[in-house]
Scaffold this active site. Structure first.
Site, PDB file in Angstrom:
ATOM      1  N   HIS A 139       0.856  -1.192   0.000  1.00  0.00           N
ATOM      2  CA  HIS A 139       0.000   0.000   0.000  1.00  0.00           C
ATOM      3  C   HIS A 139       0.890   1.239   0.000  1.00  0.00           C
ATOM      4  O   HIS A 139       1.645   1.473   0.944  1.00  0.00           O
ATOM      5  CB  HIS A 139      -0.906   0.007   1.226  1.00  0.00           C
ATOM      6  CG  HIS A 139      -1.781   1.216   1.320  1.00  0.00           C
ATOM      7  ND1 HIS A 139      -2.695   1.551   0.351  1.00  0.00           N
ATOM      8  CD2 HIS A 139      -1.862   2.190   2.263  1.00  0.00           C
ATOM      9  CE1 HIS A 139      -3.314   2.670   0.692  1.00  0.00           C
ATOM     10  NE2 HIS A 139      -2.823   3.070   1.853  1.00  0.00           N
ATOM     11  N   LYS A 160      -0.959  10.853   0.579  1.00  0.00           N
ATOM     12  CA  LYS A 160       0.030  10.276  -0.349  1.00  0.00           C
ATOM     13  C   LYS A 160      -0.297  10.627  -1.805  1.00  0.00           C
ATOM     14  O   LYS A 160       0.570  11.069  -2.563  1.00  0.00           O
ATOM     15  CB  LYS A 160       0.090   8.756  -0.166  1.00  0.00           C
ATOM     16  CG  LYS A 160       0.505   8.295   1.223  1.00  0.00           C
ATOM     17  CD  LYS A 160       0.639   6.791   1.306  1.00  0.00           C
ATOM     18  CE  LYS A 160      -0.680   6.060   1.094  1.00  0.00           C
ATOM     19  NZ  LYS A 160      -1.673   6.374   2.153  1.00  0.00           N
ATOM     20  N   ASP A 178      -1.717   3.945  -4.863  1.00  0.00           N
ATOM     21  CA  ASP A 178      -2.517   3.075  -3.992  1.00  0.00           C
ATOM     22  C   ASP A 178      -1.875   1.703  -3.781  1.00  0.00           C
ATOM     23  O   ASP A 178      -1.639   1.301  -2.648  1.00  0.00           O
ATOM     24  CB  ASP A 178      -3.941   2.904  -4.519  1.00  0.00           C
ATOM     25  CG  ASP A 178      -4.823   2.177  -3.510  1.00  0.00           C
ATOM     26  OD1 ASP A 178      -4.877   2.626  -2.348  1.00  0.00           O
ATOM     27  OD2 ASP A 178      -5.435   1.162  -3.876  1.00  0.00           O
ATOM     28  N   ARG A 244      16.219  14.939  13.266  1.00  0.00           N
ATOM     29  CA  ARG A 244      16.450  16.305  12.812  1.00  0.00           C
ATOM     30  C   ARG A 244      17.797  16.473  12.120  1.00  0.00           C
ATOM     31  O   ARG A 244      18.000  17.424  11.369  1.00  0.00           O
ATOM     32  CB  ARG A 244      16.367  17.279  14.002  1.00  0.00           C
ATOM     33  CG  ARG A 244      15.022  17.246  14.705  1.00  0.00           C
ATOM     34  CD  ARG A 244      14.922  18.315  15.767  1.00  0.00           C
ATOM     35  NE  ARG A 244      15.019  19.650  15.197  1.00  0.00           N
ATOM     36  CZ  ARG A 244      14.949  20.758  15.934  1.00  0.00           C
ATOM     37  NH1 ARG A 244      14.811  20.679  17.253  1.00  0.00           N
ATOM     38  NH2 ARG A 244      15.036  21.936  15.356  1.00  0.00           N
TER      39      ARG A 244
END
Length: 311
Positions: A139, A160, A178, A244
């Site tokens: 997916h 997405k 998808d 980060r």
């Protein structure tokens, strides 16, 4: 799921000439291994791989010419088993008449190419390995960004497809939306493609299904791409911790291939398309030997050393 491959598919993909057996191109190919029947021509059939495509080149055809007619008929008849998909003759050579007769009787097509044996062997093997490889359905969304295959994953509704649409508008190419069909091409390469029913299509909530190739042109899509990077979109939470500096490299394994993975927080106001585009460019820079995190660490160490010397 493993796809089925017919001799007709092989002919089309490798531009092979149909020498004989045009009505038998629906025969199934079940293995990517290809046999060069050298020992079989001498009469040794104890371990004959009948399910493989049989490839004959200059060596095999030259040897066959020196054999007696009766012996050659016996050998070719044994080579034409019910499960044998096809014979391929390289270098534009003419197959022995005994092979043509036996193959026609067994309804096995004979194909021919002007390519050398080594070249056609490589081409057919690559094609069959890609088609017959074990597949895993994932997916997500797959996009080609500056030549980097980026698979975008995340929970349903995280954005997405909308991000992929923005990336396409920025000049990048869509492979799948998808569902991504993933298969291993070799020890280091993972390839992603769209299921046939979803090829070139993108679903945008509120709009529905759009055809990316029809709206943006043929240059906006690709049939498949190597998966180089996984970008996982995750909803922002105050207690979540995200990398980060880029020191904590995650990865995800598919079959025997490990793919680097980064997590990107999703929050109102963040332009995910630009962020993912930058992630792809940064991945490409690292692949070429430039690591911005290492540069930062080196600068920090240099500054600490300078301050220590001053004191």
């Amino acid at each position: 799921m493993t796809e089925s491959v017919t001799v007709a598919d092989l002919v089309k993909a490798n531009r092979l000439e149909i020498y004989a057996g045009e009505d038998d191109l629906d025969r199934q190919i079940t293995t990517s291994d290809i046999s060069r029947p050298g020992l079989e021509l001498t009469g040794y059939f104890n371990y004959y791989p009948a399910k493989r495509i049989q490839l004959l080149g200059i060596t095999e055809t030259s040897f066959a010419k020196g054999m007696g007619h009766d012996k050659l008929v016996d050998v070719m008849t044994k080579m034409c088993q019910p499960e044998t998909p096809a014979f391929v003759i390289s270098t534009q050579l003419d197959p022995p008449e005994e092979l043509t007769t036996s193959a026609e009787a067994a309804h096995i097509p004979i194909l021919r190419t002007k390519l050398t044996t080594s070249r056609v062997l490589s081409n057919m093997t690559n094609f069959l390995e890609g088609k017959l490889a074990e597949r895993q359905s994932v997916h997500g969304v797959l996009v080609d960004i500056y030549g980097v295959g980026v698979m975008i994953t995340g929970d349903s509704g995280v954005g997405k497809s909308e991000t992929a649409l923005e990336l396409v508008k920025r000049g990048h190419r869509l492979i799948a939306d998808d569902r991504v069909e993933v298969y291993q091409q070799d020890e280091q390469t993972l390839v992603g493609a769209a299921p046939a029913i979803l090829s070139h299509l993108l679903e945008i909530r509120g709009i529905g299904i759009i055809d990316v190739m029809n709206l943006f042109g043929a240059g906006a899509v690709r049939s498949e791409v190597d998966i180089d990077l996984i970008v996982h979109l995750e909803l922002w939470h105050d207690d979540s911790h995200f990398d980060r500096l880029g020191n904590n490299t995650e990865s995800q394994r598919f079959f025997d291939v490990v793919v680097p993975k980064i997590n990107i927080p999703v929050k109102t106001g963040r332009n995910l398309a630009i962020i993912i585009e930058a992630a792809a460019m940064n991945f490409r820079a690292r692949s070429m030997g430039y690591d911005a995190t290492k540069v930062f660490d080196d600068n920090l160490k240099r500054l600490i050393k300078q301050n220590a010397n001053k004191s």
